[in-house]
Design an enzyme around this catalytic site. Structure first.
Site, short mmCIF file in Angstrom:
data_model
loop_
_atom_site.label_atom_id
_atom_site.label_comp_id
_atom_site.label_asym_id
_atom_site.label_seq_id
_atom_site.Cartn_x
_atom_site.Cartn_y
_atom_site.Cartn_z
N ASN A 9 30.83 51.34 23.36
CA ASN A 9 29.40 51.05 23.18
C ASN A 9 29.28 49.69 22.51
OD1 ASN A 9 26.72 50.94 22.54
ND2 ASN A 9 26.74 52.67 21.10
N TRP A 10 28.90 48.70 23.30
CA TRP A 10 28.84 47.33 22.77
C TRP A 10 27.60 47.12 21.90
CZ3 TRP A 10 30.28 43.61 27.42
CH2 TRP A 10 31.57 43.91 27.86
N LYS A 11 26.68 48.07 21.92
CA LYS A 11 25.42 47.92 21.15
C LYS A 11 24.77 46.59 21.54
CE LYS A 11 27.24 51.12 17.79
NZ LYS A 11 27.29 51.60 16.41
N HIS A 94 21.37 58.04 20.74
CA HIS A 94 22.24 57.47 19.70
C HIS A 94 21.47 57.43 18.39
CE1 HIS A 94 24.70 54.68 17.46
NE2 HIS A 94 25.66 54.91 18.33
N GLU A 96 21.22 55.30 16.21
CA GLU A 96 20.50 54.05 15.94
C GLU A 96 19.16 54.04 16.65
OE1 GLU A 96 23.76 51.45 16.98
OE2 GLU A 96 24.80 52.08 15.16
N GLU A 161 28.73 62.08 16.54
CA GLU A 161 28.89 60.87 15.74
C GLU A 161 28.24 61.08 14.38
OE1 GLU A 161 29.49 57.12 18.30
OE2 GLU A 161 27.35 57.45 18.14
N GLY A 167 30.05 52.58 11.86
CA GLY A 167 30.03 51.20 11.38
C GLY A 167 30.45 51.05 9.93
N SER A 206 33.62 54.83 13.63
CA SER A 206 34.76 54.08 13.07
C SER A 206 36.10 54.42 13.72
CB SER A 206 34.83 54.25 11.55
OG SER A 206 33.68 53.69 10.94
P1 13P Z 1 31.55 52.25 15.26
O1 13P Z 1 32.76 52.57 16.10
O2 13P Z 1 31.29 50.77 15.11
O3 13P Z 1 31.57 53.00 13.98
O4 13P Z 1 30.28 52.79 16.08
C1 13P Z 1 30.29 54.07 16.55
C2 13P Z 1 29.13 54.23 17.46
O5 13P Z 1 28.00 54.26 17.02
C3 13P Z 1 29.41 54.32 18.90
O6 13P Z 1 28.29 54.74 19.60
#
Ligand code: 13P
Length: 246
Positions: A9-11, A94, A96, A161, A167, A206
């Protein structure tokens, strides 16, 4: 055991040049193994990455979609539009988006139904906050998120998650993940019966090149949803190789 799935997931990261370079670096060094790989760039890079990955073992996914197929929804993207580009997967719910775009379980469920109807594989995310964990509410929260976010007959992918692990560099421990998987599987079976036995559950939060093997070896972990580490092709490929070892 079915193939493990590694999703990047590149966000909100990736301009044309670096997205292409990152994808080419991944495609040029793929291990010859039985792992499903999905990369999810931002909307602006989907057409380019879907075309680069066409006819390769790597699938292309989006990070969200609308619940309607078309209409007066300024700024939104429908699941049909994604499928039209050659996109095969979509991340939904997600944390976020739940936290910053007001998405609630019902929104996520409607989007999931729409994605499946368009022929996409939804990757539906759930997870508890640190506060919910510390106050002993994690299982209730996860149970409600499953009930609210997954439609009847759900046959997509679930991603666990924990928000406190996203993160932060602090992945959940093997023991935390094992407990969560046991709970989630039981809950899926309780809510979906026979179907609940086969829904694949990814872990996210993470995951990196150093901890992937241990996490991917946990029983019932069907793969990983990787954020930060998916931006580094070397790290991402190390995670892919860790999956392939099982
Ligand atoms: P990180 O791997 O940066 O913690 O992010 C996880 C995430 O939100 C994947 O969707």
């Amino acid at each position: 055991m079915s193939r493990q799935i590694i999703v990047g997931n590149w966000k909100m990261n990736g301009l044309s040049k670096d997205s292409t370079a990152r994808t080419e670096a991944i495609l040029s060094a793929l291990p010859d193994t039985a792992v499903d790989i999905v990369i999810c760039p931002p909307f602006t890079q989907l057409a380019a990455i879907a075309s680069l990955t066409a006819n390769s073992p790597v699938a292309c996914g989006a990070q969200d979609c609308h619940m309607e197929s078309k209409g007066a929804f300024t700024g939104d993207i429908s699941p049909e539009m994604l499928a039209d580009l050659g996109v095969s997967h979509v991340i939904l719910g997600h944390s976020e988006r739940r936290q910053t775009h007001g998405e609630i379980d019902e929104t996520v469920r409607e989007k999931t139904v729409a994605a499946i109807k368009a022929g996409l594989t939804p990757i539906v995310c759930i997870g508890e906050t640190e506060d919910q964990r510390e106050t002993g509410q994690a299982e209730d929260v996860l149970g409600w998120q499953i009930k609210g976010s997954l439609p009847d007959g759900f046959n997509g992918i679930l991603a666990y998650e924990p928000i406190w692990a996203i993160g932060t560099g602090l992945a959940a421990t093997t023991s935390d993940i094992t407990d969560a998987m046991t709970f989630l599987r039981a809950e899926l079976v309780r809510q979906f019966g026979e179907n609940g036995k086969t829904i694949q559950i990814l872990y996210g939060g993470s995951v990196n090149a150093g901890n992937a093997s241990e996490i991917l070896a946990i029983p019932d972990v069907a793969g990983a949803l990787v954020g930060g580490a998916s931006l580094d092709p070397e790290a991402f490929l190390t995670i892919v190789r860790a999956a392939s070892a099982h």
